[in-house]
Write a protein that holds these residues in place. Structure first.
Motif, PDB file in Angstrom:
ATOM      1  N   ASN A  79       0.830  -1.212   0.000  1.00 27.51           N
ATOM      2  CA  ASN A  79       0.000   0.000   0.000  1.00 27.51           C
ATOM      3  C   ASN A  79       0.861   1.258   0.000  1.00 27.51           C
ATOM      4  OD1 ASN A  79      -2.520  -1.237  -0.104  1.00 27.51           O
ATOM      5  ND2 ASN A  79      -2.633  -1.447   2.110  1.00 27.51           N
ATOM      6  N   SER A  80       1.938   1.264   0.767  1.00 29.45           N
ATOM      7  CA  SER A  80       2.848   2.419   0.795  1.00 29.45           C
ATOM      8  C   SER A  80       3.498   2.638  -0.561  1.00 29.45           C
ATOM      9  CB  SER A  80       3.935   2.221   1.847  1.00 29.45           C
ATOM     10  OG  SER A  80       3.386   2.230   3.128  1.00 29.45           O
ATOM     11  N   THR A  95       0.856   4.005  -2.917  1.00 30.05           N
ATOM     12  CA  THR A  95       0.544   5.385  -2.532  1.00 30.05           C
ATOM     13  C   THR A  95       1.646   6.329  -2.995  1.00 30.05           C
ATOM     14  OG1 THR A  95      -0.773   4.676  -0.647  1.00 30.05           O
ATOM     15  CG2 THR A  95       0.091   6.915  -0.564  1.00 30.05           C
ATOM     16  N   ASP A  96       2.906   5.939  -2.791  1.00 29.16           N
ATOM     17  CA  ASP A  96       4.029   6.759  -3.256  1.00 29.16           C
ATOM     18  C   ASP A  96       4.025   6.889  -4.781  1.00 29.16           C
ATOM     19  OD1 ASP A  96       4.838   7.007  -0.624  1.00 29.16           O
ATOM     20  OD2 ASP A  96       6.510   5.596  -0.808  1.00 29.16           O
ATOM     21  N   THR A 156       1.553   6.694  -6.828  1.00 21.88           N
ATOM     22  CA  THR A 156       0.391   7.428  -7.363  1.00 21.88           C
ATOM     23  C   THR A 156       0.206   8.783  -6.698  1.00 21.88           C
ATOM     24  OG1 THR A 156      -1.099   6.321  -5.796  1.00 21.88           O
ATOM     25  CG2 THR A 156      -0.832   5.298  -7.974  1.00 21.88           C
ATOM     26  N   GLY A 157       1.159   9.189  -5.899  1.00 24.78           N
ATOM     27  CA  GLY A 157       1.051  10.436  -5.143  1.00 24.78           C
ATOM     28  C   GLY A 157       0.843  11.679  -5.985  1.00 24.78           C
ATOM     29  N   GLU A 170      -7.021  12.810  -7.241  1.00 23.60           N
ATOM     30  CA  GLU A 170      -7.947  11.802  -6.707  1.00 23.60           C
ATOM     31  C   GLU A 170      -8.898  11.288  -7.783  1.00 23.60           C
ATOM     32  OE1 GLU A 170      -9.316   9.152  -4.038  1.00 23.60           O
ATOM     33  OE2 GLU A 170      -7.679  10.531  -3.655  1.00 23.60           O
ATOM     34  N   LEU A 213      -7.113   8.881 -10.050  1.00 26.34           N
ATOM     35  CA  LEU A 213      -6.912   7.617  -9.353  1.00 26.34           C
ATOM     36  C   LEU A 213      -8.200   6.788  -9.339  1.00 26.34           C
ATOM     37  CD1 LEU A 213      -4.564   6.208  -8.053  1.00 26.34           C
ATOM     38  CD2 LEU A 213      -5.155   7.294  -5.892  1.00 26.34           C
ATOM     39  N   THR A 218      -8.575   3.205 -11.097  1.00 18.13           N
ATOM     40  CA  THR A 218      -9.054   2.062 -10.313  1.00 18.13           C
ATOM     41  C   THR A 218     -10.227   1.388 -11.011  1.00 18.13           C
ATOM     42  OG1 THR A 218      -8.316   3.084  -8.251  1.00 18.13           O
ATOM     43  CG2 THR A 218      -9.993   1.362  -8.073  1.00 18.13           C
TER      44      THR A 218
END
Length: 190
Positions: free
Chosen positions: A139-140, A143-144, A146-147, A151, A154, A158
């Motif tokens: 997850n990290s 997240t990094d 796709t930072g 939103e 994203l 998804t």
């Protein structure tokens, strides 16, 4: 293949470049190169597989041992026969694999509730802790990665990944029925 970028610098490219007339060099004519979304999907899948291999190595596991843990963690418990089918491995291979994971403290074998000749494979507390760490790391990483995306982008990505995945799974389930893609429910609901 070597090319020159807009800045005039020479760069090694991962794909062939056509000459001025649009033809490829003789040694490049037999290459099979994907473009567009299929190319992006393959690169995404390879990046995920590279990450999976890194995770496996970081936890002292082989790639197939990690895949086994993911399958068992997803289902909760399963028989060695089910795991062998899911991973396309022989019973002998699953026996060796599960023995290594039991010895490492990641898995335990428990009696099957309805069939005394069989058993279940389940994660131990160590296995659950390891899977929680792996999911947190994943997850990290995502997240990094796709930072920089908005939103809304994203959410679109998804939804697109889920739809493409669903369509591929439906096609795999019914390859002779091209119109089956629109007729089945999402594999996420199975």
């Amino acid at each position: 293949m070597v090319g020159t970028g807009n800045d005039g610098q020479t760069t090694r490219l991962p794909y062939p470049i056509a000459d001025q007339e649009g033809s490829l060099a003789d040694d490049q004519k037999r290459r099979h190169v994907l473009t567009g979304f299929p190319d992006a999907a393959i690169h995404f899948q390879r990046a995920l597989e590279d990450n999976r291999l890194r995770i496996a190595l970081d936890h002292g596991l082989s790639a197939i041992e990690l895949r086994s843990l993911f399958r068992i963690a997803l289902i909760g418990s399963m028989t060695p026969k089910q795991l062998a089918k899911d991973l396309s491995l022989s019973s002998a291979a699953i026996t060796g694999l599960s023995t290594r994971l039991v010895s490492s403290g990641m898995l335990r074998r428990v009696e099957h509730p309805r069939d005394r000749r069989s058993l279940w494979l389940e994660l131990t507390e160590v296995g659950h802790t390891t899977m929680a760490e792996i999911h947190s790391d994943f997850n990290s990483m995502v997240t990094d990665a796709t930072g920089e995306l908005a939103e809304q982008d994203l959410e679109i990505a998804t939804a697109s990944l889920r739809e493409v995945t669903r369509a591929i799974r439906v096609r795999l389930a019914a390859p002779d029925e091209p119109d089956a893609v629109g007729s089945e429910q999402s594999s996420d609901r199975r």
